[in-house]
Design a protein around this motif. Structure first.
Motif, PDB file in Angstrom:
ATOM      1  N   ILE A   7      38.045  33.098  46.109  1.00 20.89           N
ATOM      2  CA  ILE A   7      38.172  34.530  45.845  1.00 20.89           C
ATOM      3  C   ILE A   7      39.599  34.774  45.387  1.00 20.89           C
ATOM      4  N   ARG A   8      39.761  35.509  44.294  1.00 22.04           N
ATOM      5  CA  ARG A   8      41.115  35.680  43.773  1.00 22.04           C
ATOM      6  C   ARG A   8      41.185  36.952  42.945  1.00 22.04           C
ATOM      7  N   GLY A   9      42.301  37.682  43.070  1.00 23.70           N
ATOM      8  CA  GLY A   9      42.495  38.900  42.294  1.00 23.70           C
ATOM      9  C   GLY A   9      43.717  39.648  42.756  1.00 23.70           C
ATOM     10  N   GLU A  10      43.912  40.822  42.209  1.00 23.93           N
ATOM     11  CA  GLU A  10      45.100  41.617  42.530  1.00 23.93           C
ATOM     12  C   GLU A  10      45.012  42.140  43.963  1.00 23.93           C
ATOM     13  N   PHE A  11      46.107  41.979  44.693  1.00 23.25           N
ATOM     14  CA  PHE A  11      46.149  42.459  46.073  1.00 23.25           C
ATOM     15  C   PHE A  11      46.064  43.985  46.093  1.00 23.25           C
ATOM     16  N   GLY A  12      45.256  44.504  47.023  1.00 21.39           N
ATOM     17  CA  GLY A  12      45.152  45.937  47.217  1.00 21.39           C
ATOM     18  C   GLY A  12      44.074  46.604  46.404  1.00 21.39           C
ATOM     19  N   THR A  13      43.620  45.934  45.334  1.00 17.45           N
ATOM     20  CA  THR A  13      42.535  46.488  44.520  1.00 17.45           C
ATOM     21  C   THR A  13      41.311  45.577  44.562  1.00 17.45           C
ATOM     22  N   GLU A  14      41.507  44.309  44.157  1.00 17.50           N
ATOM     23  CA  GLU A  14      40.400  43.351  44.163  1.00 17.50           C
ATOM     24  C   GLU A  14      40.350  42.550  45.465  1.00 17.50           C
ATOM     25  N   VAL A  15      41.499  42.150  45.958  1.00 15.97           N
ATOM     26  CA  VAL A  15      41.583  41.402  47.214  1.00 15.97           C
ATOM     27  C   VAL A  15      42.282  42.301  48.233  1.00 15.97           C
ATOM     28  N   THR A  16      41.505  42.819  49.165  1.00 18.86           N
ATOM     29  CA  THR A  16      42.001  43.793  50.139  1.00 18.86           C
ATOM     30  C   THR A  16      41.857  43.258  51.557  1.00 18.86           C
ATOM     31  N   CYS A  17      42.507  43.956  52.480  1.00 18.37           N
ATOM     32  CA  CYS A  17      42.343  43.592  53.893  1.00 18.37           C
ATOM     33  C   CYS A  17      40.913  43.837  54.358  1.00 18.37           C
ATOM     34  N   ASP A  18      40.264  44.848  53.808  1.00 16.08           N
ATOM     35  CA  ASP A  18      38.847  45.074  54.134  1.00 16.08           C
ATOM     36  C   ASP A  18      38.009  43.858  53.731  1.00 16.08           C
ATOM     37  N   LEU A  19      38.289  43.326  52.543  1.00 14.14           N
ATOM     38  CA  LEU A  19      37.545  42.147  52.091  1.00 14.14           C
ATOM     39  C   LEU A  19      37.836  40.955  52.989  1.00 14.14           C
ATOM     40  N   SER A  22      35.947  41.239  56.139  1.00 10.46           N
ATOM     41  CA  SER A  22      34.529  40.953  55.926  1.00 10.46           C
ATOM     42  C   SER A  22      34.275  39.462  55.765  1.00 10.46           C
ATOM     43  N   VAL A  23      35.169  38.772  55.066  1.00  9.56           N
ATOM     44  CA  VAL A  23      35.011  37.331  54.908  1.00  9.56           C
ATOM     45  C   VAL A  23      35.137  36.642  56.262  1.00  9.56           C
ATOM     46  N   GLY A  24      36.088  37.064  57.078  1.00 12.07           N
ATOM     47  CA  GLY A  24      36.220  36.489  58.415  1.00 12.07           C
ATOM     48  C   GLY A  24      34.964  36.668  59.233  1.00 12.07           C
ATOM     49  N   ARG A  25      34.410  37.867  59.205  1.00  7.87           N
ATOM     50  CA  ARG A  25      33.164  38.122  59.936  1.00  7.87           C
ATOM     51  C   ARG A  25      32.024  37.252  59.403  1.00  7.87           C
ATOM     52  N   ALA A  26      31.958  37.117  58.067  1.00  7.66           N
ATOM     53  CA  ALA A  26      30.881  36.338  57.456  1.00  7.66           C
ATOM     54  C   ALA A  26      30.989  34.859  57.807  1.00  7.66           C
ATOM     55  N   VAL A  27      32.202  34.323  57.773  1.00 11.29           N
ATOM     56  CA  VAL A  27      32.393  32.913  58.116  1.00 11.29           C
ATOM     57  C   VAL A  27      31.989  32.652  59.564  1.00 11.29           C
ATOM     58  N   ALA A  28      32.417  33.531  60.457  1.00 12.92           N
ATOM     59  CA  ALA A  28      32.044  33.374  61.866  1.00 12.92           C
ATOM     60  C   ALA A  28      30.538  33.474  62.041  1.00 12.92           C
ATOM     61  N   GLU A 118      26.250  31.648  50.502  1.00 12.65           N
ATOM     62  CA  GLU A 118      25.921  32.244  51.802  1.00 12.65           C
ATOM     63  C   GLU A 118      26.986  33.246  52.244  1.00 12.65           C
ATOM     64  N   ILE A 119      28.254  32.894  52.093  1.00  7.73           N
ATOM     65  CA  ILE A 119      29.318  33.819  52.487  1.00  7.73           C
ATOM     66  C   ILE A 119      29.266  35.075  51.633  1.00  7.73           C
ATOM     67  N   THR A 120      29.033  34.917  50.333  1.00 10.07           N
ATOM     68  CA  THR A 120      28.924  36.074  49.448  1.00 10.07           C
ATOM     69  C   THR A 120      27.790  36.997  49.898  1.00 10.07           C
ATOM     70  N   ARG A 121      26.641  36.413  50.203  1.00 13.72           N
ATOM     71  CA  ARG A 121      25.497  37.215  50.629  1.00 13.72           C
ATOM     72  C   ARG A 121      25.799  37.966  51.914  1.00 13.72           C
ATOM     73  N   ARG A 122      26.410  37.283  52.866  1.00 15.58           N
ATOM     74  CA  ARG A 122      26.708  37.940  54.145  1.00 15.58           C
ATOM     75  C   ARG A 122      27.709  39.077  53.970  1.00 15.58           C
ATOM     76  N   VAL A 123      28.702  38.885  53.103  1.00 12.37           N
ATOM     77  CA  VAL A 123      29.682  39.957  52.868  1.00 12.37           C
ATOM     78  C   VAL A 123      29.010  41.149  52.199  1.00 12.37           C
ATOM     79  N   ARG A 124      28.231  40.895  51.165  1.00 15.58           N
ATOM     80  CA  ARG A 124      27.636  41.988  50.397  1.00 15.58           C
ATOM     81  C   ARG A 124      26.553  42.729  51.160  1.00 15.58           C
ATOM     82  N   GLU A 125      25.801  42.000  51.987  1.00 10.12           N
ATOM     83  CA  GLU A 125      24.701  42.625  52.722  1.00 10.12           C
ATOM     84  C   GLU A 125      25.084  43.001  54.151  1.00 10.12           C
TER      85      GLU A 125
END
Length: 443
Positions: A7-19, A22-28, A118-125
Motif C-alpha cells: 500500500i503506498r500513496g500520499e500521507f494524509g490523503t491516500e495513506v491515513t491513520c484510519d487506513l 483498519s489494516v491492523g485490525r484486518a491482519v489480526a 484477503e486483507i483488502t477484502r477485510r478492510v473494505r468490507e
C-alpha cells in the motif's frame, strides 16, 4: 488497495491513520497472532505505526516493535521472533510526502496475491473479529534487530583484500551496510548517513540522476559506490571511475554468480536480454514474472530458482531471505569486486543492448490496453499478457504496460541493434498513440 509494492500513496490523503488502523485490525482478524512491526525514517511513519499497532492489539495480536529499521531488517526479524507476519511502514523510494504499508511472511516473502486480496477484502468490507477488553494484544520492543541483521550479513559474506567503499545511505535506514562493510575489512566513507525522512541529501530513489554526488566522490576516492533508497530494500552501484551501473548489468552480474547448470532466475518482463545472454553459457534460464518484487519473490519460492530481482535495485537470494535486502546485495557486490579487482572490469564483461523507454499519458489506460492487445493478438501468434502485453521477436522484444500508480502507459523495447530497437519501439509507440486517440472518454 495494494500496488506492486504494498500500500503506498500520499500521507494524509491516500495513506491515513484510519487506513493503518483498519489494516491492523484486518491482519489480526486474518489470524496473524504475533506480528513484528517497524518503520522507515519518514515523520509520518510514527503516527501510522501507532495506528496500525493499535488495530493489531485491539483485536488480540501480540506486537514486537523493532522501531526505526530497514525493511529487510524487519523482514528478517519475523522468523527470529517466531512471529506470524511483519509489517513495515514505508514508502520505500517514493518522495517524502508519501508513505505506505507492506506486509511480510516469516520467510521474508511479501504477502502473496491471495494474502493481499484477503486483507483488502477485510478492510473494505469491515470483516474483522470482535474486540474484547480482556484480550488486548501485548507489545514488546526489540532493540537488537539491527545487530542481528548485521551478524547475518557478516556470516553470509567474506571479503578478501583491501577495498574502499562509499555508501550513500540516502538519509534512510540502510546505515548498517556501512557498519558491516567496515567490520568485513573495507575502508568505508558515508554520504547522507543521518536518517531523515524529508530526504535532504537527495531524492530517495537511487537513480543515476539522484546519485551524482556519489559518482563524483567514488571517482575521486574509492573502488566502489553503494546507494540505497529510504528503506534499504534497494541497492545500486557505482564503478571506481564514477559510472552508475545500469540495473540490468548488476542483474547479470549477480545472477551469473548465483546460478549453476539447470538453475533458473526470476526476473520481471522488462528485464534486459543481457541477463539471458549472460546465463545461457552457464546452462541457466530466466523465468519472467509480472513487474514488482512481490511477484519475483513468489517465483523465487520454487526450488530451482537460485536468484531473483528487479533492475530497479531489488535483489533476492532465496537461500538467505525472500525479502529484497539492499545491505546483503551491497556486501555480496563488495565481495565480488574485491575478488575480481575491479567493478569496471566486471561491468565491461557484460554485453549490453540498446533499450528504448517512454510513456504515453492517458486517463483511459484500460481502454488503451484493450485496443493494443486486440491489435497485437491479430498480428502475432504469441503474446505474453501476464503484465501488460509483451511480444518477443527473433532479435528483440517490446512491452506495453499500464502504470500501476500514474495515468501512463509505459513502452519498452530492446534489440541487439540500434536500428531494430528503434523499429520495435516505434511499432509499439504507434500502436499506443493510435489507441489513445481512439479511446472513448470515461464518464
Amino acid at each position: 488497495m495494494f500496488g506492486t509494492s504494498g500500500i503506498r500513496g500520499e500521507f494524509g490523503t491516500e495513506v491515513t491513520c484510519d487506513l493503518a488502523l483498519s489494516v491492523g485490525r484486518a491482519v489480526a482478524s486474518a489470524g496473524y497472532e504475533h506480528v513484528v512491526v517497524g518503520r522507515d525514517a519518514r515523520e509520518s511513519g510514527e503516527p501510522l505505526q501507532q495506528a496500525l499497532v493499535a488495530g493489531l492489539r485491539e483485536r488480540g495480536t501480540a506486537v514486537v516493535d523493532v522501531g526505526l529499521a530497514a525493511t529487510p531488517t524487519v523482514a528478517r526479524s519475523i522468523e527470529r521472533h517466531d512471529a506470524d507476519a511483519g509489517v513495515v511502514i514505508t514508502a520505500s523510494h517514493n518522495p517524502a510526502q508519501d508513505n505506505g504499508i507492506k506486509l511480510w511472511n516469516p520467510s521474508g516473502q511479501a504477502f502473496d496475491t491471495d494474502q493481499r486480496a484477503e486483507i483488502t477484502r477485510r478492510v473494505r468490507e469491515g470483516e474483522v473479529v470482535d474486540a474484547r477488553w480482556d484480550c488486548v494484544g501485548s507489545i514488546a520492543s526489540d532493540e537488537t534487530a539491527v545487530a542481528a541483521h548485521e551478524a547475518a550479513l557478516r556470516d553470509a559474506v567474506d571479503i578478501d583484500g583491501d577495498l574502499s567503499v562509499v555508501v550513500d545511505v540516502g538519509n534512510g535506514t540502510g546505515g548498517l551496510t556501512a557498519s558491516v562493510l567496515h567490520d568485513l575489512g573495507c575502508d568505508v566513507q558515508t554520504l547522507n548517513a543521518q536518517p531523515d525522512g524529508s530526504f535532504p541529501g537527495r531524492p530517495s530513489e537511487p537513480t543515476a540522476e539522484n546519485c551524482e554526488s556519489l559518482t563524483r566522490l567514488v571517482a575521486q576516492t574509492a573502488d566502489l559506490g553503494i546507494a540505497h533508497d529510504g528503506d534499504a530494500d534497494r541497492m545500486m552501484a557505482v564503478t571506481e571511475d564514477g559510472e552508475f551501473v545500469p540495473g540490468d548489468v548488476l542483474w547479470a552480474l549477480f545472477a551469473r554468480e548465483a546460478v549453476g547448470e539447470g538453475d533458473r532466475v526470476a526476473a520481471p518482463l522488462n528485464t534486459s536480454l543481457a541477463v539471458d545472454d549472460a546465463l545461457e553459457p552457464l546452462g541457466a534460464t530466466v523465468e519472467h514474472t509480472k513487474v514488482g518484487d512481490v511477484y519475483v519473490a513468489e517465483a523465487a519460492t520454487a526450488p530451482a530458482v537460485a536468484f531473483g530481482g528487479e533492475p530497479s535495485g531489488a535483489w533476492i537470494w532465496p537461500d538467505e531471505t525472500l525479502c529484497p535486502d539492499g545491505p546483503l546485495a551491497a556486501c555480496k557486490l563488495a565481495s565480488l569486486v574485491a575478488t575480481a579487482g575491479s567493478l569496471r572490469g566486471l561491468v565491461d564483461d557484460i554485453e549490453t543492448y540498446p533499450i528504448r523507454r517512454d510513456s504515453v499519458e492517458t486517463d483511459e489506460k484500460a481502454a488503451v490496453m484493450d485496443a493494443v492487445e486486440t491489435t497485437l493478438r491479430e498480428r502475432y501468434a504469441e503474446v505474453d499478457d501476464r503484465d501488460g502485453i509483451r511480444v518477443d521477436t527473433d532479435d528483440g522484444w517490446f512491452l506495453v504496460r499500464p502504470s500501476g500508480t500514474q495515468p501512463l502507459v509505459r513502452i519498452t523495447a530492446e534489440a541487439r541493434s540500434d536500428e531494430r530497437a528503434d523499429d520495435l519501439f516505434e511499432r509499439a509507440h504507434r500502436l499506443v498513440m493510435n489507441a489513445t486517440t481512439a479511446a472513448p472518454a470515461q464518464d
